[in-house]
Design a protein around this motif. Structure first.
Motif, PDB file in Angstrom:
ATOM      1  N   THR A 269       0.831  -1.210   0.000  1.00 41.35           N
ATOM      2  CA  THR A 269       0.000   0.000   0.000  1.00 41.35           C
ATOM      3  C   THR A 269       0.859   1.251   0.000  1.00 41.35           C
ATOM      4  OG1 THR A 269      -1.705  -1.205   1.222  1.00 41.35           O
ATOM      5  CG2 THR A 269      -1.850   1.184   1.233  1.00 41.35           C
ATOM      6  N   LYS A 272       2.445   1.788  -3.399  1.00 37.33           N
ATOM      7  CA  LYS A 272       1.453   2.299  -4.343  1.00 37.33           C
ATOM      8  C   LYS A 272       1.193   3.775  -4.105  1.00 37.33           C
ATOM      9  CE  LYS A 272      -3.218   1.340  -6.023  1.00 37.33           C
ATOM     10  NZ  LYS A 272      -4.431   0.487  -5.856  1.00 37.33           N
ATOM     11  N   GLN A 273       1.094   4.174  -2.835  1.00 40.08           N
ATOM     12  CA  GLN A 273       0.885   5.586  -2.522  1.00 40.08           C
ATOM     13  C   GLN A 273       2.053   6.442  -2.979  1.00 40.08           C
ATOM     14  OE1 GLN A 273       0.154   5.702   1.669  1.00 40.08           O
ATOM     15  NE2 GLN A 273      -1.947   4.883   1.508  1.00 40.08           N
ATOM     16  N   GLN A 274       3.271   5.943  -2.766  1.00 41.52           N
ATOM     17  CA  GLN A 274       4.450   6.693  -3.200  1.00 41.52           C
ATOM     18  C   GLN A 274       4.472   6.848  -4.719  1.00 41.52           C
ATOM     19  OE1 GLN A 274       5.345   8.083  -0.101  1.00 41.52           O
ATOM     20  NE2 GLN A 274       7.315   8.069  -1.171  1.00 41.52           N
ATOM     21  N   ALA A 275       4.091   5.783  -5.425  1.00 39.28           N
ATOM     22  CA  ALA A 275       4.068   5.878  -6.890  1.00 39.28           C
ATOM     23  C   ALA A 275       3.031   6.895  -7.357  1.00 39.28           C
ATOM     24  CB  ALA A 275       3.771   4.507  -7.481  1.00 39.28           C
ATOM     25  N   GLU A 276       1.851   6.875  -6.747  1.00 39.61           N
ATOM     26  CA  GLU A 276       0.828   7.842  -7.121  1.00 39.61           C
ATOM     27  C   GLU A 276       1.245   9.257  -6.765  1.00 39.61           C
ATOM     28  OE1 GLU A 276      -2.653   6.594  -5.127  1.00 39.61           O
ATOM     29  OE2 GLU A 276      -3.032   4.857  -6.450  1.00 39.61           O
ATOM     30  N   GLN A 277       1.893   9.413  -5.601  1.00 40.93           N
ATOM     31  CA  GLN A 277       2.338  10.737  -5.182  1.00 40.93           C
ATOM     32  C   GLN A 277       3.414  11.280  -6.128  1.00 40.93           C
ATOM     33  OE1 GLN A 277       3.682  10.828  -1.161  1.00 40.93           O
ATOM     34  NE2 GLN A 277       4.155  13.021  -1.160  1.00 40.93           N
ATOM     35  N   ASN A 278       4.350  10.423  -6.521  1.00 43.46           N
ATOM     36  CA  ASN A 278       5.402  10.869  -7.423  1.00 43.46           C
ATOM     37  C   ASN A 278       4.838  11.260  -8.786  1.00 43.46           C
ATOM     38  OD1 ASN A 278       7.335  10.398  -5.466  1.00 43.46           O
ATOM     39  ND2 ASN A 278       7.727   8.303  -6.138  1.00 43.46           N
ATOM     40  N   SER A 279       3.887  10.461  -9.292  1.00 48.89           N
ATOM     41  CA  SER A 279       3.280  10.801 -10.576  1.00 48.89           C
ATOM     42  C   SER A 279       2.471  12.081 -10.482  1.00 48.89           C
ATOM     43  CB  SER A 279       2.392   9.651 -11.058  1.00 48.89           C
ATOM     44  OG  SER A 279       1.331   9.435 -10.141  1.00 48.89           O
ATOM     45  N   GLY A 280       1.773  12.272  -9.336  1.00 42.68           N
ATOM     46  CA  GLY A 280       0.994  13.501  -9.156  1.00 42.68           C
ATOM     47  C   GLY A 280       1.872  14.731  -9.057  1.00 42.68           C
ATOM     48  N   SER A 283       3.269  15.635 -12.578  1.00 36.61           N
ATOM     49  CA  SER A 283       2.270  16.284 -13.436  1.00 36.61           C
ATOM     50  C   SER A 283       1.953  17.689 -12.950  1.00 36.61           C
ATOM     51  CB  SER A 283       1.004  15.439 -13.486  1.00 36.61           C
ATOM     52  OG  SER A 283       0.434  15.330 -12.201  1.00 36.61           O
TER      53      SER A 283
END
Length: 459
Positions: A269, A272-280, A283
């Motif tokens: 989890t 996954k949060q770190q990946a979403e945070q980095n992508s956010g 962008s």
């Protein structure tokens, strides 16, 4: 004598001629006659008259005594007769009295039974009976056709009660069948649980038997593969430590064991949060206008850091567990010296190390002062000090501490607070570089073994 006989005969003649007297009257007359004779004899004695008259008086007295005995005998005979008559009359009276007591007892019993019957509270008003419509629809004809009472409402209530009893009997039979089925299922489950409880032993023996095949085919150890898979989710500093210790073990056959412990689900989890945070963030940085004021960004960043101070000591879900064994006892089972736990604090970007044993001050802590001036209470770099604030010292009660040698093993570069060229201490620069070079895996393991053995020898 002749005279006395004549007197007796005359008395007897009088008695024969006189009507028969009762014993009580004869007794009273005899008593009065004896009293008169005694009074006469006393008067003769006082007057001094000749004693010839006393004989006649004595004869009369004896006759009166005979009459007294006769009266006494008659009284006793009559008493016996009265007693026998009384006994004969008592038996019917006792029988009648016994019948009376029996009737009174039956009366009281009937009265008590009547009172109990009148005060009896039946349970049928509290019984949850089905409605009359359901009864008339569902009840069997054998119950509905019965006539149990002349009263229509009472007859209907009795029929409903009989139908309720019939239903409950059927439910009891069904319950008995279900209980039997439940018992069979429990027995089956017990047998299966017994098989499952013995299954680990069979699997263990199967695994042990398959080890030669693994070694012949050069297959990797399943446990080792599991830890390698978990190591992929480790943060970079812990992954560097894991890879260094694993390389040391494989290259030099170091007597250590490595494990990766923690929650796999939480680690996934977090990744996954770190990946979403980095992508956010990437962008958002692309979409930001270049003319945004830098001062506003700095204020937002400071505000965010103040909000995150509550979770400063939050660690990564996964940890590295290092088992260090004694390497000086050949041809025997190695003795475990100490167990180290490496964890990574996410906000502070530091690696902390602790032991499973209790730490009673610096003397009882194996890791304290493993290298000079490294007690683990000072944050290792400036960013951690700034985040912690003025009171930036670590709590001494914590089980794990951020030692400087742990940061070197994790590949975290620590810059000095001031440039050494400004202070003019070139020698200190060389000493610092040599100390950093000494903090490698082999040196750390040697010092840990040395510290632990000396501590055990003191004990």
């Amino acid at each position: 004598r002749e005279k006395n006989n004549k007197i007796m005969q005359s008395e007897m003649a009088k008695d024969a001629v006189a009507p028969e007297k009762s014993p009580m009257e004869l007794l009273q007359e005899s008593k009065a006659s004896v009293e008169a004779i005694i009074a006469r004899m006393l008067s003769i004695k006082k007057q001094g008259n000749p004693k010839s008259e006393n004989r006649e008086l004595l004869t009369q007295m004896f006759l009166n005594f005979i009459s007294l005995r006769q009266a006494n005998r008659a009284i006793l005979t009559e008493e016996e007769k009265v007693k026998s008559e009384t006994e004969l009359a008592k038996s019917p009276m006792d029988f009648t009295a016994l019948q009376l007591h029996n009737l009174m007892y039956e009366k009281s019993h009937y009265l008590k039974a009547t009172k109990t019957s009148r005060e009896f509270k039946s349970k049928y008003p509290n019984i949850d009976l089905i409605s009359e419509q359901d009864f008339l629809r569902d009840a069997p004809a054998a119950i509905k056709s019965q006539t149990l009472s002349n009263d229509t409402s009472h007859d209907l209530m009795l029929k409903r009660l009989n139908f309720e009893l019939h239903q409950r009997k059927e439910l009891c039979k069904l319950r008995a069948q279900l209980e039997q089925h439940k018992k069979c299922l429990l027995e089956t489950n017990a047998e299966r649980n017994k098989f499952l409880s013995s299954l680990p032993l069979h699997l263990k023996s199967l695994k042990k038997a398959s080890l030669p095949v693994h070694s012949q085919l050069s297959l990797p150890n399943p446990k080792k593969l599991k830890y390698h898979n978990l190591a992929e989710l480790l943060p970079p500093p812990l992954y560097v430590i894991y890879s260094q210790f694993m390389a040391q073990k494989e290259a030099f056959e170091e007597n250590i064991d490595l494990e990766v412990s923690g929650s796999l689900k939480d680690a996934q989890t977090y990744a996954k949060q770190q990946a979403e945070q980095n992508s956010g963030e990437s962008s958002r940085l692309r979409d930001d206008d270049e003319d945004v004021d830098d001062g506003k960004r700095q204020r937002k960043r400071a505000k965010k850091e103040c909000c995150d101070k509550a979770g400063l000591c939050r660690a990564h879900p996964l940890k590295i567990v290092l088992h260090v064994y004694d390497d000086e006892i050949p041809n025997s089972k190695p003795r475990k010296l100490v167990v180290l736990k490496f964890e990574y604090l996410l906000k502070l970007n530091v690696v902390c190390v602790g032991t499973e044993e209790s730490q009673d001050g610096p003397e009882g802590n194996v890791l304290c002062n493993l290298f000079p001036d490294d007690v683990g209470l000072e944050p290792p770099h400036q960013s951690a000090k700034l985040i912690l604030g003025d009171n930036h010292a670590f709590d001494e009660s914590r089980a794990s501490r951020p030692y400087k040698w742990a940061q070197d093993l994790a590949g975290i570069e620590i810059l000095p607070e001031m440039s050494l060229f400004l202070t003019g201490k070139d020698t200190q620069n060389s000493d610092t570089a040599s100390a950093s070079d000494q903090r490698n895996v082999q040196t750390v393991l040697q010092r840990i073994r040395s510290q632990r053995k000396s501590q055990l020898n003191r004990v």
